[in-house]
Write an enzyme that holds these catalytic residues in place. Structure first.
Site, PDB file in Angstrom:
ATOM      1  CG  ASN A  10      11.089  13.605 -43.343  1.00  0.00           C
ATOM      2  OD1 ASN A  10      11.432  14.484 -42.558  1.00  0.00           O
ATOM      3  ND2 ASN A  10      11.765  12.475 -43.489  1.00  0.00           N
ATOM      4  CD1 TRP A  11       9.452  19.881 -45.506  1.00  0.00           C
ATOM      5  CD2 TRP A  11      10.400  21.774 -44.787  1.00  0.00           C
ATOM      6  NE1 TRP A  11       8.711  20.920 -46.012  1.00  0.00           N
ATOM      7  CE2 TRP A  11       9.278  22.107 -45.584  1.00  0.00           C
ATOM      8  CE3 TRP A  11      11.135  22.802 -44.218  1.00  0.00           C
ATOM      9  CZ2 TRP A  11       8.891  23.419 -45.827  1.00  0.00           C
ATOM     10  CZ3 TRP A  11      10.751  24.120 -44.462  1.00  0.00           C
ATOM     11  CH2 TRP A  11       9.647  24.423 -45.262  1.00  0.00           C
ATOM     12  CE  LYS A  12      14.500  12.391 -46.082  1.00  0.00           C
ATOM     13  NZ  LYS A  12      15.255  11.396 -46.856  1.00  0.00           N
ATOM     14  CG  HIS A  96      13.266   8.515 -41.984  1.00  0.00           C
ATOM     15  ND1 HIS A  96      14.473   8.358 -42.632  1.00  0.00           N
ATOM     16  CD2 HIS A  96      12.391   8.973 -42.910  1.00  0.00           C
ATOM     17  CE1 HIS A  96      14.332   8.725 -43.895  1.00  0.00           C
ATOM     18  NE2 HIS A  96      13.080   9.093 -44.097  1.00  0.00           N
ATOM     19  CD  GLU A  98      17.350  10.183 -44.145  1.00  0.00           C
ATOM     20  OE1 GLU A  98      17.311  10.264 -45.385  1.00  0.00           O
ATOM     21  OE2 GLU A  98      16.903  11.080 -43.385  1.00  0.00           O
ATOM     22  CD  GLU A 168      11.691   5.152 -44.272  1.00  0.00           C
ATOM     23  OE1 GLU A 168      11.712   6.309 -44.684  1.00  0.00           O
ATOM     24  OE2 GLU A 168      12.420   4.734 -43.361  1.00  0.00           O
ATOM     25  N   GLY A 174      15.778   9.374 -51.559  1.00  0.00           N
ATOM     26  CA  GLY A 174      16.731  10.381 -51.971  1.00  0.00           C
ATOM     27  C   GLY A 174      17.615   9.969 -53.128  1.00  0.00           C
ATOM     28  CB  SER A 213      12.446   8.789 -55.176  1.00  0.00           C
ATOM     29  OG  SER A 213      13.755   8.782 -54.625  1.00  0.00           O
ATOM     30  N   GLY A 234       9.785  13.211 -49.285  1.00  0.00           N
ATOM     31  CA  GLY A 234      11.017  13.843 -48.848  1.00  0.00           C
ATOM     32  C   GLY A 234      11.292  15.136 -49.575  1.00  0.00           C
ATOM     33  N   GLY A 235      12.266  15.104 -50.487  1.00  0.00           N
ATOM     34  CA  GLY A 235      12.718  16.317 -51.163  1.00  0.00           C
ATOM     35  C   GLY A 235      11.623  17.115 -51.848  1.00  0.00           C
TER      36      GLY A 235
END
Length: 255
Positions: A10-12, A96, A98, A168, A174, A213, A234-235
């Protein structure tokens, strides 16, 4: 039964056209020894570019959200599942944390988006998870029952068979802080038990992946849980090397 093992990135709100090109070249070159299902979910504006770059590979392209509406109309700023599919996406992230926290998405909206995605031929990666406050208040199971229960109540067995479920923990997204492998397995087993109350067959076949993470250095330990079928990354999914290393750590989980 089919294999449940699945890892999605997930590149956000990150990336550029040049990043898509560099990433796709690097990932396809590293994907030959990856045995699990693989998808990369990017911002809407890059979906078509990524799908084109991944054409001919076994790596799927995904979006990060989807409209509740299916038919075209006066919904300024929205992107339908039909549009996603037209651009080459076969997956999308739904619900998600967010989206829930920043944009007010309720359980009902998550269900509507889940069903809309499926109706358009898009497989939703449906996210559930608790905040740090909810964990510290010992209400994790209550929160997850509510979030997952809405999806179970709102979808048919056929629709549920198309879902990937992502756990999640919000406090681990993050932050560099991850649930321990034991915590991840405990919650995944709980979620699978909730699904089993609806359908034993579905509980055995549905993929439940962990998000929070996930990195190359903790992926193998997280994936060791019998009920952890993969990851929503994610990251670490922004770089082909780290994303491939995570996927490579995923053993095959027969359903």
């Amino acid at each position: 039964m089919t294999d449940r093992a699945f890892v999605a990135g997930n590149w956000k709100m990150n990336g550029s056209l040049s990043d898509i090109d560099t990433f796709s070249n690097a990932l396809t070159a590293r994907a030959a020894d990856i045995s699990c299902g693989l998808a990369v979910c990017v911002p809407f504006v890059y979906v078509a570019r990524l799908a084109e770059r991944l054409k001919g590979s076994d790596i799927a392209t995904g979006g990060q959200d989807v409209a509740t509406e299916i038919e075209p109309g006066a919904f300024t700023g929205e992107v339908s599942g039909t549009m996603l599919a037209d651009c080459g996406a076969t997956f999308t992230v739904v619900g998600h944390s967010e989206r829930r926290a920043m944009y007010g998405e309720t359980d009902d909206i998550v269900v509507a988006k889940t069903r809309a995605a499926i109706a358009c031929g898009i497989q939703p990666i449906v996210c559930v998870g608790e905040t740090l406050e909810e964990r510290e208040a010992d209400t994790v199971e209550t929160v997850l029952k509510r979030q997952l229960g809405a999806v179970l109540d709102g979808c048919s067995d056929e629709e549920l068979g198309r879902i990937v479920l992502a756990y999640e923990p919000v406090w681990a997204i993050g932050t560099g802080r991850s649930a321990t492998p034991e915590q991840a397995q405990e919650i995944h087993a709980f979620l699978r038990s909730q699904i089993a109350e609806r359908s034993d067959t579905l509980s055995r076949s549905l993929s439940i992946v962990y998000g929070g993470s996930v990195k190359p250095d903790n992926a193998e330990a997280i994936f060791a849980g019998d009920d952890v079928d993969g990851a929503l990354v994610g990251g670490a999914s922004l770089k082909a090397d780290s994303f491939a290393d995570i996927a490579r750590a995923m053993p095959s989980h027969g359903a």
